[in-house]
Design a protein around this motif. Structure first.
Motif, mmCIF file in Angstrom:
data_model
loop_
_atom_site.group_PDB
_atom_site.id
_atom_site.type_symbol
_atom_site.label_atom_id
_atom_site.label_comp_id
_atom_site.label_asym_id
_atom_site.label_seq_id
_atom_site.Cartn_x
_atom_site.Cartn_y
_atom_site.Cartn_z
ATOM 1 N N ASP A 244 11.879 -5.700 -4.131
ATOM 2 C CA ASP A 244 10.860 -4.672 -3.925
ATOM 3 C C ASP A 244 10.228 -4.794 -2.544
ATOM 4 N N ALA A 245 10.000 -6.027 -2.111
ATOM 5 C CA ALA A 245 9.416 -6.232 -0.782
ATOM 6 C C ALA A 245 10.370 -5.740 0.303
ATOM 7 N N LYS B 25 10.321 -1.881 0.354
ATOM 8 C CA LYS B 25 9.125 -1.345 1.020
ATOM 9 C C LYS B 25 9.196 -1.536 2.531
ATOM 10 N N ARG B 26 9.690 -2.697 2.960
ATOM 11 C CA ARG B 26 9.761 -2.962 4.397
ATOM 12 C C ARG B 26 10.732 -2.000 5.083
ATOM 13 N N TYR C 28 11.765 0.859 3.979
ATOM 14 C CA TYR C 28 11.260 2.232 3.855
ATOM 15 C C TYR C 28 10.197 2.516 4.916
ATOM 16 N N ARG C 29 9.275 1.576 5.126
ATOM 17 C CA ARG C 29 8.229 1.789 6.137
ATOM 18 C C ARG C 29 8.835 1.928 7.529
ATOM 19 N N PHE D 102 14.246 5.565 -1.874
ATOM 20 C CA PHE D 102 13.064 4.755 -2.188
ATOM 21 C C PHE D 102 12.640 4.969 -3.638
ATOM 22 N N ARG E 167 14.833 3.054 -5.904
ATOM 23 C CA ARG E 167 14.869 1.617 -5.589
ATOM 24 C C ARG E 167 16.266 1.207 -5.124
#
Length: 298
Positions: A142-143, A146-147, A149-150, A181, A184
Motif C-alpha cells: 500500500d505504501a 501511494k508513493r 501514485y503521488r 490506484f 491497487r
C-alpha cells in the motif's frame, strides 16, 4: 623590391573553438531515442490498420449473427445434448454405478433436453472486484502504491498542460492512473511510471546512465507492444471470420451459403441425437432388467 613585398604574410590561425565529442554512452542514448521514435511510428501505423480491420470484421460478424445466430445456437445446443447422451450410453455399457451415471432422462422429465451444468439454481460466481478487494492489505505494498501514485499525479496532472492537446493526453493518462490506484494495481502504476518518466521536468538533468537505462527499457517495452499488436493483426487475418469477410466483400453469397450449411448440419445433428436417445433408453432398460431396483424411478 619593397620592404612590404619581402614580408611574408602569416597564414590565418586555425580556429581555437573546441568541438565536443560525444561519448559512447551519449551516442548510444541518441540511437535509442531514434529507435523509440521509429517504434512509436510503426506501432501507430499498425494500430490504425488493426482498428480498421477489427471494426470491419466486427460489423461483418454482427451481420452474420443476425442472419444465422439462432441456427448456430440451436446447433450448439443439440450438439451438447448429443455429447451428453453419448457419455451416458458409454457409462451404462461399462457398468457405471447409478451415483456416477447421472440422472436418467426420460419422457417424464419436465425438460428432457436440459444441458448438464446449466443449473438455474446455481449461485453466480462472486464478483471479481469484490474478491480482489477482500484480500488482506499489505502495508508495504500500500505504501508503494501511494508513493508511485503521488509521483505520477505530480508528473501527469492535466493542470500542468501547456496546450489543449497536451491536456487531453494528460487526462487520458490520469484516468489510467486513477483506475490502477483504485484497483491497487502496483504493477500497472509502475509501468505507467516508466512510460511517463521522460515527461518529468527534471529528467534532462538526470545522469546519463539513468536516461540510457530508461531508453533501453522503453525500447524493450515498445518491442513487446509491437510484437503483441502484430500477433493480434495476424490472428485477425488468419481467422475464419476474415476469410468469410473477404469472400463477402468480393461479392460471393457467403451468408446464404452459411445458412444452408448450418441448416444441413442441424438436421444431421438432430438425427444423431435421436439415435443416441434411442440407444440410451435401450441401454437403460437393459440395465434395469439385469439389475432390478438398482436404478431409481423418476
Amino acid at each position: 623590391m619593397s620592404h612590404a613585398t619581402l614580408i611574408r604574410r602569416r597564414p590565418p590561425e586555425p580556429s581555437r573553438a573546441v568541438v565536443r565529442t560525444q561519448s559512447t554512452e551519449e551516442r548510444e542514448y541518441q540511437r535509442r531515442l531514434r529507435q523509440i521514435a521509429a517504434l512509436e511510428r510503426r506501432f501507430s501505423e499498425l494500430d490504425a490498420e488493426v482498428v480498421v480491420l477489427r471494426g470491419a470484421l466486427g460489423q461483418f460478424a454482427s451481420i452474420c449473427d443476425a442472419r444465422v445466430g439462432d441456427l448456430l445456437s440451436e446447433l450448439r445446443r443439440v450438439s451438447r445434448l448429443a455429447a451428453d447422451y453419448e457419455q451416458r450410453v458409454q457409462r451404462l455399457r461399462f457398468g457405471y454405478p447409478p451415483d456416477r451415471l447421472g440422472r436418467p432422462l426420460d419422457e417424464a422429465d419436465d425438460d428432457p433436453f436440459s444441458v448438464p451444468g446449466d443449473d438455474a439454481t446455481a449461485e453466480p460466481p462472486a464478483d471479481q472486484g469484490e474478491a480482489r478487494h477482500a484480500i488482506p492489505r499489505d502495508r508495504t505494498r500500500d505504501a508503494d502504491i501511494k508513493r508511485v501514485y503521488r509521483d505520477l499525479a505530480k508528473r501527469c496532472h492535466p493542470d500542468y498542460a501547456k496546450t489543449d492537446a497536451e491536456r487531453r493526453q494528460r487526462e487520458a493518462v490520469m484516468q489510467r492512473i486513477n483506475e490502477a490506484f483504485r484497483d491497487r494495481d502496483l504493477e500497472t502504476l509502475q509501468s505507467l511510471a516508466r512510460q511517463t518518466e521522460a515527461s518529468d521536468p527534471t529528467f534532462a538533468d538526470r545522469p546519463l546512465h539513468e536516461r540510457l537505462a530508461w531508453a533501453e527499457a522503453e525500447v524493450a517495452r515498445w518491442d513487446r507492444l509491437l510484437a503483441d499488436l502484430k500477433a493480434e493483426y495476424l490472428l485477425l487475418r488468419r481467422g475464419e471470420v476474415h476469410r468469410l469477410w473477404r469472400r463477402h466483400e468480393s461479392g460471393e453469397p457467403v451468408l446464404e451459403q452459411l445458412e444452408d450449411d448450418l441448416e444441413a448440419r442441424l438436421v444431421a445433428a438432430g438425427r444423431r441425437l435421436d439415435r443416441l436417445v434411442t440407444s440410451y433408453r435401450r441401454a437403460l432398460d437393459e440395465r434395469q432388467r439385469l439389475s432390478p431396483g438398482l436404478f431409481p424411478t423418476f
